[in-house]
Motif scaffolding. Structure first.
Motif, PDB file in Angstrom:
ATOM      1  N   LEU A  10       0.730  -0.995   0.070  1.00  0.00           N
ATOM      2  CA  LEU A  10       0.044   0.106  -0.022  1.00  0.00           C
ATOM      3  C   LEU A  10       0.813   1.367   0.011  1.00  0.00           C
ATOM      4  CD1 LEU A  10      -2.608  -1.131   2.897  1.00  0.00           C
ATOM      5  CD2 LEU A  10      -3.020  -0.854   0.302  1.00  0.00           C
ATOM      6  N   ALA A  11       0.336   2.321  -0.453  1.00  0.00           N
ATOM      7  CA  ALA A  11       1.051   3.690  -0.470  1.00  0.00           C
ATOM      8  C   ALA A  11      -0.079   4.691  -0.576  1.00  0.00           C
ATOM      9  CB  ALA A  11       2.064   3.650  -1.641  1.00  0.00           C
ATOM     10  N   ASP A  12       0.290   5.904  -0.061  1.00  0.00           N
ATOM     11  CA  ASP A  12      -0.473   7.167  -0.088  1.00  0.00           C
ATOM     12  C   ASP A  12      -0.606   7.689  -1.335  1.00  0.00           C
ATOM     13  OD1 ASP A  12      -1.529   6.467   2.507  1.00  0.00           O
ATOM     14  OD2 ASP A  12       0.268   7.731   3.400  1.00  0.00           O
ATOM     15  N   ARG A  13      -1.819   8.448  -1.698  1.00  0.00           N
ATOM     16  CA  ARG A  13      -1.965   9.173  -2.967  1.00  0.00           C
ATOM     17  C   ARG A  13      -1.270   8.723  -4.258  1.00  0.00           C
ATOM     18  NH1 ARG A  13       0.840  13.164  -3.426  1.00  0.00           N
ATOM     19  NH2 ARG A  13       2.671  12.587  -2.040  1.00  0.00           N
ATOM     20  N   VAL A  14      -1.818   7.252  -4.326  1.00  0.00           N
ATOM     21  CA  VAL A  14      -1.443   6.811  -5.754  1.00  0.00           C
ATOM     22  C   VAL A  14      -2.535   6.750  -6.498  1.00  0.00           C
ATOM     23  CG1 VAL A  14      -0.584   4.627  -6.722  1.00  0.00           C
ATOM     24  CG2 VAL A  14       0.317   5.311  -4.761  1.00  0.00           C
ATOM     25  N   LYS A  15      -2.545   7.430  -7.646  1.00  0.00           N
ATOM     26  CA  LYS A  15      -3.704   7.646  -8.488  1.00  0.00           C
ATOM     27  C   LYS A  15      -3.372   7.854  -9.978  1.00  0.00           C
ATOM     28  CE  LYS A  15      -8.416  10.034  -8.871  1.00  0.00           C
ATOM     29  NZ  LYS A  15      -9.267  10.773  -8.312  1.00  0.00           N
ATOM     30  N   GLU A  16      -3.899   7.325 -11.079  1.00  0.00           N
ATOM     31  CA  GLU A  16      -3.489   7.661 -12.232  1.00  0.00           C
ATOM     32  C   GLU A  16      -4.874   7.543 -12.994  1.00  0.00           C
ATOM     33  OE1 GLU A  16      -0.128   6.455 -14.338  1.00  0.00           O
ATOM     34  OE2 GLU A  16       0.689   5.506 -12.673  1.00  0.00           O
ATOM     35  N   THR A  17      -4.586   7.657 -14.430  1.00  0.00           N
ATOM     36  CA  THR A  17      -5.922   7.525 -15.182  1.00  0.00           C
ATOM     37  C   THR A  17      -5.747   6.347 -16.409  1.00  0.00           C
ATOM     38  OG1 THR A  17      -5.574   9.218 -16.621  1.00  0.00           O
ATOM     39  CG2 THR A  17      -7.003   9.822 -14.891  1.00  0.00           C
ATOM     40  N   THR A  18      -6.731   5.746 -17.109  1.00  0.00           N
ATOM     41  CA  THR A  18      -6.389   5.023 -18.097  1.00  0.00           C
ATOM     42  C   THR A  18      -7.834   4.999 -19.141  1.00  0.00           C
ATOM     43  OG1 THR A  18      -6.192   2.434 -18.726  1.00  0.00           O
ATOM     44  CG2 THR A  18      -7.682   2.836 -17.123  1.00  0.00           C
ATOM     45  N   LEU A  78      -1.369   2.416 -18.122  1.00  0.00           N
ATOM     46  CA  LEU A  78      -1.561   3.666 -17.203  1.00  0.00           C
ATOM     47  C   LEU A  78      -1.106   4.954 -17.937  1.00  0.00           C
ATOM     48  CD1 LEU A  78      -0.456   2.122 -14.146  1.00  0.00           C
ATOM     49  CD2 LEU A  78      -2.633   2.429 -14.654  1.00  0.00           C
ATOM     50  N   ASP A  79      -2.047   6.041 -17.810  1.00  0.00           N
ATOM     51  CA  ASP A  79      -1.689   7.267 -18.720  1.00  0.00           C
ATOM     52  C   ASP A  79      -0.976   8.293 -17.759  1.00  0.00           C
ATOM     53  OD1 ASP A  79      -2.962   6.363 -20.735  1.00  0.00           O
ATOM     54  OD2 ASP A  79      -4.824   6.983 -20.131  1.00  0.00           O
ATOM     55  N   GLY A  80      -0.448   8.002 -16.527  1.00  0.00           N
ATOM     56  CA  GLY A  80       0.349   8.998 -15.824  1.00  0.00           C
ATOM     57  C   GLY A  80      -0.455   9.295 -14.535  1.00  0.00           C
ATOM     58  N   THR A  99       4.059  -2.976 -13.454  1.00  0.00           N
ATOM     59  CA  THR A  99       5.177  -3.266 -14.183  1.00  0.00           C
ATOM     60  C   THR A  99       5.784  -1.571 -14.807  1.00  0.00           C
ATOM     61  OG1 THR A  99       4.283  -5.289 -14.826  1.00  0.00           O
ATOM     62  CG2 THR A  99       5.827  -4.380 -16.350  1.00  0.00           C
ATOM     63  N   ASP A 100       6.969  -1.614 -14.588  1.00  0.00           N
ATOM     64  CA  ASP A 100       7.439  -0.271 -15.354  1.00  0.00           C
ATOM     65  C   ASP A 100       7.869  -0.617 -16.574  1.00  0.00           C
ATOM     66  OD1 ASP A 100       8.866   2.029 -15.665  1.00  0.00           O
ATOM     67  OD2 ASP A 100      10.466   1.652 -14.268  1.00  0.00           O
ATOM     68  N   ALA A 101       7.123   0.268 -17.564  1.00  0.00           N
ATOM     69  CA  ALA A 101       7.195  -0.166 -18.831  1.00  0.00           C
ATOM     70  C   ALA A 101       6.568   1.337 -19.628  1.00  0.00           C
ATOM     71  CB  ALA A 101       5.972  -1.182 -19.523  1.00  0.00           C
ATOM     72  N   THR A 102       6.512   1.022 -20.950  1.00  0.00           N
ATOM     73  CA  THR A 102       6.261   2.293 -21.836  1.00  0.00           C
ATOM     74  C   THR A 102       4.860   1.857 -22.607  1.00  0.00           C
ATOM     75  OG1 THR A 102       8.300   2.778 -22.030  1.00  0.00           O
ATOM     76  CG2 THR A 102       7.036   4.137 -23.504  1.00  0.00           C
ATOM     77  N   PRO A 103       3.664   2.086 -22.307  1.00  0.00           N
ATOM     78  CA  PRO A 103       3.431   2.782 -20.810  1.00  0.00           C
ATOM     79  C   PRO A 103       3.492   1.738 -19.739  1.00  0.00           C
ATOM     80  CG  PRO A 103       1.309   2.470 -21.864  1.00  0.00           C
ATOM     81  CD  PRO A 103       2.405   1.829 -22.810  1.00  0.00           C
ATOM     82  N   ASP A 104       3.507   2.629 -18.513  1.00  0.00           N
ATOM     83  CA  ASP A 104       3.345   1.794 -17.273  1.00  0.00           C
ATOM     84  C   ASP A 104       2.237   0.800 -17.221  1.00  0.00           C
ATOM     85  OD1 ASP A 104       5.940   2.648 -16.455  1.00  0.00           O
ATOM     86  OD2 ASP A 104       4.984   4.276 -15.195  1.00  0.00           O
TER      87      ASP A 104
END
Length: 307
Positions: A4-12, A22-24, A62-67
């Motif tokens: 878990l981690a705080d304030r993790v949010k992206e869009t897709t 994931l779009d960032g 996964t760290d990728a392009t994109p994540d």
């Protein structure tokens, strides 16, 4: 255990039931790779911004392009708990603690006889405490000579995720070690307790009986194995001669060693108490035949943490 981690949010804008691209990170939030790390499981929630679609589950970053974020296990969703086939449009994706993974209740099962443990619905994790049987104290037939006390049962403590526990597990409870006979017999060894094949604890050894004069040693403590914490039971006490006294029974982690007689009388002392306590040895002031005291049986205690 998912991270878990705080304030993790992206869009897709991913559609269908597959892995999310994931779009960032959203403004004032951090992304999944920064907050969780690549190749790491986490809890996620997906919420469509304009359609009545949502999903809560466990996935791997996964760290990728994109994540990307996989959707490995669905815990709840707008599709009756199954993967949602996401429609076109923007979805918010963020880390959250699912209600199904929050402890909502605690219960305890105590086994003092052999039985079967059945994993309850909603189990998140459990603490299993296993204690072997206590050894019996030795008997004596020699004047002014005590016998050794029985050793305490071993101990194993293990914390287990629900996924590590079978639908059922066989529970075996170590029997109490028998008292040494009044003819100067050694005390009996306590039995082994176990929780399936996950952990076990051997019983304490019996105290040495006094069929001839001399100092008589107590029995060794039992040994725990397979737990996150494994402990050896307390050894039984050594008996004295001349101004005779009997050896005390050794305690388990839960205590309960039987107290031996020290007042120069013909006495069997005290049986092991609690769970896994060793019985005390016998004491004979007059040369009478005196039996020792029995140990106490073992136990398995399962503390259940449920959603």
């Amino acid at each position: 255990m998912p991270k878990l981690a705080d304030r993790v949010k992206e869009t897709t804008t991913t559609t269908g039931t597959g892995t999310l691209s994931l779009d960032g990170a959203v403004s004032k939030f951090q992304g999944f790779v920064a907050g969780i790390a690549t190749a790491t499981e986490t809890y996620y929630t997906i919420v469509h911004q304009s359609a009545a679609e949502w999903e809560v589950g466990i996935g791997t970053v996964t760290d990728a392009t994109p994540d990307t974020l996989s959707r490995t296990t669905v815990l709840a969703s707008s599709n009756a708990g199954s993967l949602v086939s996401l429609s076109a449009g923007t979805k918010d994706v963020f880390v959250t603690i699912p209600a199904a993974r929050v402890v909502g209740g605690v219960s305890v099962q105590v086994f003092t006889v052999d039985g079967t443990y059945t994993k309850p619905a909603g189990l998140l994790f459990a603490q299993v405490r296993t204690v072997g049987g206590g050894g019996g104290g030795g008997g004596t037939t020699v004047a002014k000579t005590g016998a050794g006390g029985g050793g305490g049962g071993g101990y194993a403590e293990e914390w287990l995720l629900a996924s590590a526990i079978g639908a059922t597990e066989t529970v075996t409870i170590g029997a109490a070690g028998a008292a040494g006979t009044a003819t100067g017999g050694n005390g009996g060894t306590g039995g082994t307790s176990s929780f399936g094949a996950l952990n076990s604890a051997t019983g304490g050894a019996g105290g040495i009986g006094a069929s001839v004069a001399g100092i008589k040693r107590g029995g060794a403590g039992g040994i725990g194995s397979g737990g996150n914490l494994n402990a050896t039971g307390q050894p039984g006490g050594t008996a004295g001669i001349a101004d005779s006294w009997a050896g005390n029974g050794g305690g388990s982690v839960l205590g309960g060693g039987g107290l031996g007689d020290i007042d120069g009388t013909d006495s069997s002392g005290n049986a092991g108490g609690a769970y896994g306590g060793g019985g005390s040895g016998a004491d004979s002031e007059t040369g009478a035949d005196v039996a020792g005291s029995a140990g106490a049986g073992g136990v398995v205690i399962v503390v259940e943490y449920k959603s």
